[in-house]
Design a protein around this motif. Structure first.
Motif, PDB file in Angstrom:
ATOM      1  N   ILE A 100       0.831  -1.210   0.000  1.00  0.00           N
ATOM      2  CA  ILE A 100       0.000   0.000   0.000  1.00  0.00           C
ATOM      3  C   ILE A 100       0.866   1.261   0.000  1.00  0.00           C
ATOM      4  O   ILE A 100       0.513   2.258  -0.626  1.00  0.00           O
ATOM      5  CB  ILE A 100      -0.968   0.001   1.208  1.00  0.00           C
ATOM      6  N   THR A 101       2.018   1.194   0.672  1.00  0.00           N
ATOM      7  CA  THR A 101       2.870   2.390   0.795  1.00  0.00           C
ATOM      8  C   THR A 101       4.026   2.399  -0.212  1.00  0.00           C
ATOM      9  O   THR A 101       4.940   3.207  -0.077  1.00  0.00           O
ATOM     10  CB  THR A 101       3.424   2.508   2.222  1.00  0.00           C
ATOM     11  N   SER A 106       3.166   8.095  -0.762  1.00  0.00           N
ATOM     12  CA  SER A 106       3.429   7.603   0.602  1.00  0.00           C
ATOM     13  C   SER A 106       4.815   8.005   1.080  1.00  0.00           C
ATOM     14  O   SER A 106       4.992   8.349   2.246  1.00  0.00           O
ATOM     15  CB  SER A 106       3.285   6.078   0.656  1.00  0.00           C
ATOM     16  N   VAL A 107       5.788   7.956   0.186  1.00  0.00           N
ATOM     17  CA  VAL A 107       7.149   8.365   0.552  1.00  0.00           C
ATOM     18  C   VAL A 107       7.143   9.820   0.998  1.00  0.00           C
ATOM     19  O   VAL A 107       7.732  10.170   2.021  1.00  0.00           O
ATOM     20  CB  VAL A 107       8.130   8.152  -0.629  1.00  0.00           C
ATOM     21  N   LYS A 108       6.431  10.685   0.261  1.00  0.00           N
ATOM     22  CA  LYS A 108       6.371  12.110   0.596  1.00  0.00           C
ATOM     23  C   LYS A 108       5.611  12.348   1.897  1.00  0.00           C
ATOM     24  O   LYS A 108       6.007  13.164   2.720  1.00  0.00           O
ATOM     25  CB  LYS A 108       5.707  12.899  -0.534  1.00  0.00           C
ATOM     26  N   LEU A 110       4.867  10.130   4.419  1.00  0.00           N
ATOM     27  CA  LEU A 110       5.409   9.461   5.603  1.00  0.00           C
ATOM     28  C   LEU A 110       6.832   9.899   5.944  1.00  0.00           C
ATOM     29  O   LEU A 110       7.295   9.672   7.066  1.00  0.00           O
ATOM     30  CB  LEU A 110       5.358   7.942   5.423  1.00  0.00           C
ATOM     31  N   LYS A 111       7.536  10.463   4.975  1.00  0.00           N
ATOM     32  CA  LYS A 111       8.908  10.947   5.136  1.00  0.00           C
ATOM     33  C   LYS A 111       9.799   9.883   5.779  1.00  0.00           C
ATOM     34  O   LYS A 111       9.925   8.793   5.253  1.00  0.00           O
ATOM     35  CB  LYS A 111       8.924  12.267   5.882  1.00  0.00           C
ATOM     36  N   LYS A 112      10.418  10.202   6.928  1.00  0.00           N
ATOM     37  CA  LYS A 112      11.319   9.250   7.583  1.00  0.00           C
ATOM     38  C   LYS A 112      10.577   7.998   8.062  1.00  0.00           C
ATOM     39  O   LYS A 112      11.157   6.921   8.151  1.00  0.00           O
ATOM     40  CB  LYS A 112      12.029   9.899   8.766  1.00  0.00           C
ATOM     41  N   ASN A 113       9.315   8.144   8.376  1.00  0.00           N
ATOM     42  CA  ASN A 113       8.529   6.999   8.835  1.00  0.00           C
ATOM     43  C   ASN A 113       8.348   5.949   7.741  1.00  0.00           C
ATOM     44  O   ASN A 113       8.153   4.781   8.028  1.00  0.00           O
ATOM     45  CB  ASN A 113       7.161   7.447   9.352  1.00  0.00           C
ATOM     46  N   TRP A 114       8.408   6.380   6.469  1.00  0.00           N
ATOM     47  CA  TRP A 114       8.282   5.442   5.356  1.00  0.00           C
ATOM     48  C   TRP A 114       9.412   4.419   5.409  1.00  0.00           C
ATOM     49  O   TRP A 114       9.186   3.219   5.305  1.00  0.00           O
ATOM     50  CB  TRP A 114       8.298   6.185   4.017  1.00  0.00           C
ATOM     51  N   LYS A 115      10.612   4.916   5.613  1.00  0.00           N
ATOM     52  CA  LYS A 115      11.777   4.028   5.676  1.00  0.00           C
ATOM     53  C   LYS A 115      11.668   3.083   6.879  1.00  0.00           C
ATOM     54  O   LYS A 115      11.972   1.899   6.770  1.00  0.00           O
ATOM     55  CB  LYS A 115      13.063   4.843   5.759  1.00  0.00           C
TER      56      LYS A 115
END
Length: 188
Positions: A100-101, A106-108, A110-115
């Motif tokens: 989903i992400t 989603s990268v934009k 969630l920023k650091k949370n994406w990683k």
């Protein structure tokens, strides 16, 4: 004696999901553990396609799960069902979140949370070994040993990768400390 059963369709689809998933783990692992593979272009090729391969892995896992539910006629209101298939359900949830992400939005957002979220893929890697071993023990197919060997190899390579990254980090820190000490001595 272990008898080798014929692989039913859900197992074949699960195997294809596993192969796709392992392909998503390879780029960084190959680059760090086997730096000479950079020259082949394989890590770069896989890296460019990592998201789509991951989404393919998710849909194959979805097909695997759907066919298993259909075949075994699961009772979703029975807590024992979730306990018995805990590893598969947890891995599926992780794959769903990652799928989903797996997009630029989603990268934009969630920023650091994406990683951080996408580090769950490594949790799935360990759970998959358990899932394959647990669900296939007693009725192995020709795909079972291949699956176990493949997941074990990628897990061992991941552990080696972590060790190499840790060594590199320690070496960089030691270099910084040495440079700082040299600068301090030269300024006196």
């Amino acid at each position: 004696m272990i008898s080798i059963d014929e692989s039913p369709l859900p197992n074949v689809i699960g195997f294809l999901a596993l192969v796709s998933y392992i392909a998503t783990l390879l780029p960084t692992t190959l680059r760090i553990v086997f730096p000479q593979t950079k020259e082949t272009g394989i890590p770069q090729w896989l890296l460019k396609r990592r998201r789509i391969i991951g989404i393919i892995a998710f849909f194959l896992a979805l097909g695997h799960g759907f066919l298993m539910v259909q075949k075994r006629n699961f009772d979703f209101f029975d807590i024992k069902t979730f306990w018995i298939y805990f590893q598969g359900v947890i891995t599926f949830i992780i794959f769903m979140l990652l799928s989903i992400t797996s997009n630029n939005w989603s990268v934009k957002k969630l920023k650091k949370n994406w990683k951080q979220l996408h580090k769950l893929t490594y949790v799935a890697m360990f759970i998959l070994i358990w899932h394959i071993w647990d669900k296939m023990s007693g009725h192995w197919t020709y795909l079972t040993p291949i699956s176990l060997i493949a997941t074990t190899i990628i897990t061992v390579l991941f552990i080696i990768r972590l060790w190499i990254e840790r060594q590199d980090k320690q070496q960089k820190m030691a270099t910084k400390v040495t440079k700082a000490n040299l600068l301090e001595k030269s300024s006196k």
